[in-house]
Every structure is written in structure tokens, then in C-alpha cells.
Design an enzyme around this catalytic site. Sequence first.
Site, PDB file in Angstrom:
ATOM      1  N   ARG A  78       0.854  -1.189   0.000  1.00 35.17           N
ATOM      2  CA  ARG A  78       0.000   0.000   0.000  1.00 35.17           C
ATOM      3  C   ARG A  78       0.893   1.245   0.000  1.00 35.17           C
ATOM      4  O   ARG A  78       1.938   1.262   0.638  1.00 35.17           O
ATOM      5  CB  ARG A  78      -0.915   0.022   1.224  1.00 35.17           C
ATOM      6  N   TYR A 206      -1.558  -3.515  -6.784  1.00 34.18           N
ATOM      7  CA  TYR A 206      -1.351  -4.165  -5.485  1.00 34.18           C
ATOM      8  C   TYR A 206      -2.681  -4.270  -4.719  1.00 34.18           C
ATOM      9  O   TYR A 206      -3.458  -3.302  -4.667  1.00 34.18           O
ATOM     10  CB  TYR A 206      -0.322  -3.379  -4.641  1.00 34.18           C
ATOM     11  N   LYS A 215      -9.580  -2.396   1.539  1.00 36.49           N
ATOM     12  CA  LYS A 215      -9.236  -1.238   2.374  1.00 36.49           C
ATOM     13  C   LYS A 215     -10.045  -0.012   1.974  1.00 36.49           C
ATOM     14  O   LYS A 215     -10.480   0.761   2.819  1.00 36.49           O
ATOM     15  CB  LYS A 215      -7.747  -0.931   2.260  1.00 36.49           C
ATOM     16  N   HIS A 235     -10.545  -2.371  11.436  1.00 34.08           N
ATOM     17  CA  HIS A 235      -9.444  -3.219  10.947  1.00 34.08           C
ATOM     18  C   HIS A 235      -9.247  -4.361  11.946  1.00 34.08           C
ATOM     19  O   HIS A 235      -8.276  -4.380  12.696  1.00 34.08           O
ATOM     20  CB  HIS A 235      -8.188  -2.342  10.842  1.00 34.08           C
ATOM     21  N   SER A 257      -1.319  -3.728  10.257  1.00 35.96           N
ATOM     22  CA  SER A 257      -0.973  -4.702   9.228  1.00 35.96           C
ATOM     23  C   SER A 257       0.296  -5.463   9.615  1.00 35.96           C
ATOM     24  O   SER A 257       1.223  -4.875  10.172  1.00 35.96           O
ATOM     25  CB  SER A 257      -0.715  -3.972   7.913  1.00 35.96           C
ATOM     26  N   CYS A 259       0.838  -7.705  11.883  1.00 31.32           N
ATOM     27  CA  CYS A 259       1.103  -7.925  13.317  1.00 31.32           C
ATOM     28  C   CYS A 259       0.388  -9.175  13.797  1.00 31.32           C
ATOM     29  O   CYS A 259       0.093  -9.307  14.983  1.00 31.32           O
ATOM     30  CB  CYS A 259       0.684  -6.700  14.125  1.00 31.32           C
ATOM     31  N   ASP A 284      -9.257  -9.726   8.833  1.00 30.36           N
ATOM     32  CA  ASP A 284      -8.755  -8.378   8.537  1.00 30.36           C
ATOM     33  C   ASP A 284      -9.758  -7.262   8.815  1.00 30.36           C
ATOM     34  O   ASP A 284      -9.362  -6.202   9.272  1.00 30.36           O
ATOM     35  CB  ASP A 284      -8.313  -8.311   7.064  1.00 30.36           C
ATOM     36  N   ARG A 375       2.103 -12.021  -0.794  1.00 32.73           N
ATOM     37  CA  ARG A 375       0.750 -12.321  -0.312  1.00 32.73           C
ATOM     38  C   ARG A 375       0.184 -13.589  -0.932  1.00 32.73           C
ATOM     39  O   ARG A 375       0.585 -14.007  -2.024  1.00 32.73           O
ATOM     40  CB  ARG A 375      -0.189 -11.165  -0.678  1.00 32.73           C
TER      41      ARG A 375
HETATM   42  C1  OXD Z   1      -3.059  -4.534   5.211  1.00 27.03           C
HETATM   43  C2  OXD Z   1      -3.682  -5.716   4.585  1.00 27.03           C
HETATM   44  O1  OXD Z   1      -2.156  -3.942   4.610  1.00 27.03           O
HETATM   45  O2  OXD Z   1      -4.522  -6.334   5.244  1.00 27.03           O
HETATM   46  O3  OXD Z   1      -3.459  -4.194   6.328  1.00 27.03           O
HETATM   47  O4  OXD Z   1      -3.394  -6.027   3.420  1.00 27.03           O
HETATM   48 MN    MN Z   2      -5.099  -5.310   7.030  1.00 25.87          MN
END
Ligand code: OXD
Ligand code: MN
Length: 591
Positions: A78, A206, A215, A235, A257, A259, A284, A375
Site C-alpha cells: 500500500r 497491489y 481497504k 481493521h 498490518s 502484526c 482483517d 501475499r
Molecule cells: C493490510 C492488509 O495492509 O490487510 O493491512 O493487506
Molecule cells: Mn489489514
Amino acid sequence: MRPSAAAPPPTQHAELLAWVNESARMCRPDSIHWCDGSEEEKNRLTRECLASGELEELNQEKLPGCYYSRSDVNDVARTEDLTFICTRNQADAGPTNNWSDPQETYKKLADIFKDSMRGRTMYVIPFIMGPAGSPFKKIGVQITDSRYVTLNMRIMTRMGRIALRELGSDGEFTRCLHGKADLNPKRRFICHFPEDNTIWSVGSAYGGNALLGKKCMALRIGSYLGKTQGWMAEHMLIIGVENPQGKIHYVAAAFPSQCGKTNLAMLIPPKSLPGYKVWTLGDDIAWLRIGPDGRLWAQNPEAGFFGVAPGTNYQTNYNAMASVQKNSYFTNVLKTDEGTVWWEGMDNPPKHGLNWAGKDWTPESTDKAAHPNARFTAPAENCPSLSPEWDAPSGVPLSAIFFGARRARVAPLICESFNWQHGVFLGATMSSETTAAATGAVGVIRRDPMAMLPFIGYHVGDYFAHWLAMGEKLGGKAPKIFHVNWFRRDAGGKFIWPGFGENLRAVLWAIDRCEGKGKAKETPMGHVPTPDSLNLQGLNLSPETVDALLKVDPKDWTEDLADQRRFFDKVGDRLPEALRQEQEAFAKRLA
Ligand code: OXD
Ligand code: MN
């Protein structure tokens, strides 16, 4: 433009038809394809992607239905600096968002979109965030010239005919316009127009920038809609924790993100905690609403997982590994010579493969095999721990909310807030080390309120006020709020908590607290477990380590407080007074 006449648009929705035509006039695709979500459509798109090189086939015996993709090397995460909230009044975007004027932005991006789909097909993807028929659900329509995006949207959302049926001939939808253009980061913009229920994203393929249901819609536009309509877009992962007697508590947890949201969402209890089971509902995003019973109910609006690959293995996350064995896409991992995939943190590296940048790779290489933000995209249905309630139309009632940070120091393993307002303060003052999910420096501490810093679609002060207002409405039925940190380190930099499946121990203490059990010690930050109230059976942690894990050091927090104050100053005059008071009360307790 070839007329879409071969197949007339499968909808009578005048506004939608007008918007698609208007977008086509701007982008000039060779043809328009309305996605129906069928297998036939998927197979055709896949064949086309294989022919164009957008996808590479993986070993279909070992990974049936799985494909590989490599992104542009400049398009791997991102891009928060290129992400904008475009409100008429600049102040409404607040101090944590980039702002640009809506009319100027439409104009600037229209210049980039102009003729950008020549030679390509424009895909129109009607999609639902949330299960069809759910009172939580919202409909979006994404226009894109990327087949890769179309195939990924097919996993991440419920798309095609089902969404058009839900939309009817006059339903509301979020307009999501996406174009790859030339993938030039200088001409890359991810722009949100919350007042128009519109997203324009150009120049990136992306996930977080291009799968616009995620998002952009489910969080940025979603949080704005939530504020105006009385619900919340967060989130957060959602899990159900079942005890040996079969009782299930639902918990939603916000972490920045990378974590460990996907790991907690798919947790397998350690052997020393027999009889427990963790059910996955989302990894998420959670949409939260007050139900008819006055409790807070949560639903995952997505239909798949867009997870971080590096570090994932059968030990750290068995369920994620099981989820990606079929019908999944892998982006920017290593492709082995036998057509399987590999990334850092998976066992046994292959002797040779092509890495995320397409270069020869062997275990001796100094280059990374996978990009740190590589990913996988996997359908939720692949997940062995998927809860039978994951697509329940009304979601699930929450017992607890966790705010989790990645902090090497300062924050204890778990801490219960004194009440909702104090919990909102703990969320609002969260800070965490940055990760590779966004471009920019990694490992720098930044304030990340509710793990939503890059995703709040309006003024952060109003967002805090909305949290407080939701608490007022929930009253005594509000879930309890906890702050957690799995990432504390010792002086030598070693993690002192084993994490992963063992995190269940902290979750179980929180559930005990929700049930009016579980002993706690009061600290300035809130209630932390007494060492004997955490089930640490089978863990072999020394009493000193347990003390270190649960420590709330007033000296450390006094330093943190100074930075919190700077952050609240930055929020400015829309900061709710109640949070300023919480901060002063915290300062007094520390003193
Ligand atoms: C983020 C994702 O960047 O979930 O938080 O992709
Ligand atoms: Mn995320």
C-alpha cells in the site's frame, strides 16, 4: 470501443449503466465485460492471464487451481503517501489523512484514466461486502482493466450475478473505478470521495490499492458510512473461542498490518490447553453494529484472505497453510522449479527457483526469495477452522474487543480497560512499529489509533467521538475492551512471549474477565492479570519473565505520554474532551 451489444448489460439499474458508460467514454476500453461470477468466466480469465503472462501456472497436482503472479517491482505494498481522502471541506479529512480537493482530483485522475484502457477489456465487477441478504452488507461495483484484480476480487468478495440481484434496479452502490494505467508510481493515486460514495484508484495493481472492496471500500468508505449511519468499520479479525464445555465467546481484535491478525484468526490451541477450539470468522476487517438485543454484533464483509506469506508455515499457522493448498493466488513469493511456492520462514528451502523479482534464487542467494509483503489470496471456505457462523446474516455478538500493538517495550501482554471510554482511550493512543505492508521505513514506532491510521475515511477526532457515541448506545451491554502486545522483547532483543498458539492464554484470561472471573491487578494503564490467573501450564516461563510480560512501568509510560499528548494536539479541536480527560487521569495515576 466494441459495443457490449453481444451480451446486453445484465442490469436495468439506470445509474449504474450511466456510470459504466461514462467510465468507458473516459477510459476507452476495446470491450466491456460484465462479470457474472461463473466458473466458466473464471476459467476463461485464467486462460487469458496464462497466455499474457499475468499469471503462471503452479504444479496442478500439488496445488490444484493455484496460480503465481509477480507484480511490478514498484508495486508491492500500500502506498499511504499516494492515498487521499477528498472531502469538499479539507478539515473533514482531518490531520491524519492526505487531502485533495474533489473536483481537482477527479480532473487530475481523469487525465490519467483518459484512453488508458485502449487495447484492453474493461471488467465490471458487481460485488457484495457481506453475505447476500445480510442487513450488514453493502454493494460495490468495481470497474477495472486488470484480469488479475478481477480474479482476486472473485475470491475476496461475493461477486457477479448474485450482487446484481441484491442491487436490484435502484439499489445504492459504491462506485469503485480502478485502472492500471502505466503502473507508474508518479501517476499512482488512491483517492476516496466519501461524500460521493466513490473511489478512484489508478496506477497500482497491489491488493490494498486495487482490490477496492477491501481497504478502500470496507474500511475508508465503510468507516465514513458507519459514522453517518450509526455502525463501525474496523481493521479487526473476528474469532469464536470455544471452551471444553462447548460455550463460545466471540472476540474482535484490531492489529496494525502484519502484526499477526491472520495468525490469531486461525489459532490452533496448544496441546497443553486441551478441549479449546478457535473458530475463524475473519482475518482483517469487521463491520460492527448494535443488534436488536442491544449488544455489539460483528461481521466479516470479505469472502477470502489476503494474507502475508513470509513467516507462515505449518507450525506458525497450520490453518493458513491448509487454506492455500487449492484455488489460491500467490503474489511475489518464490516459484520453485517444480512449480510450488516458497517464502522466508517456510521450512526447507528449495535448491533453486525464481524469486519474487524473477531472478534466479538458491539458498545461498543474498536476495530475498519472497518480498517481505508477498501475499496469498485464498477463499475463506478453504480454511479448516472456518466458523459455521462466518457468513451468518446478522454476524456474531462480541464479548470482547482487543487492541493489539507491536511494541518491543512498554505495553504489557494484556490489560483490561476500566470501562468503554477508557478502552477507547487505549485504542486511540495505540502505537506500533511499522511493517512492510506499506511502503516506507519498517520498525519505526508510530501512533496507529485502533490500527486504523491508514484507513479512517474522515477526521480522526470525529472517529474517536463515534467510538464514544457507540459506547453510550451500548451502555452496560458493551463488550469489554483489552489492550494486548505479543511482541515484548528483553534487553537482548529476544521476544519474551512465545506468541502464536500460546496467545490463547491471554485470550482466555480476557474471556474469564468477561464472565466475571479471572483475577487482576490494578495498574495506571488498567487491569493486568495476576501471574496466577493466567493459565501458563506447560509453558516453562520463569516468574521473572512473567513479571516482565505483565509489567506496567510508570517511567516508560510517562515517556510515552509525552508522545500521546503530541498526537492528541495534532488531532486538534475535534478531539473529544472525554479523551483528553482520560489522558489527564492516566497522567495522574502514573504520577
Ligand atoms: C493490510 C492488509 O495492509 O490487510 O493491512 O493487506
Ligand atoms: Mn489489514
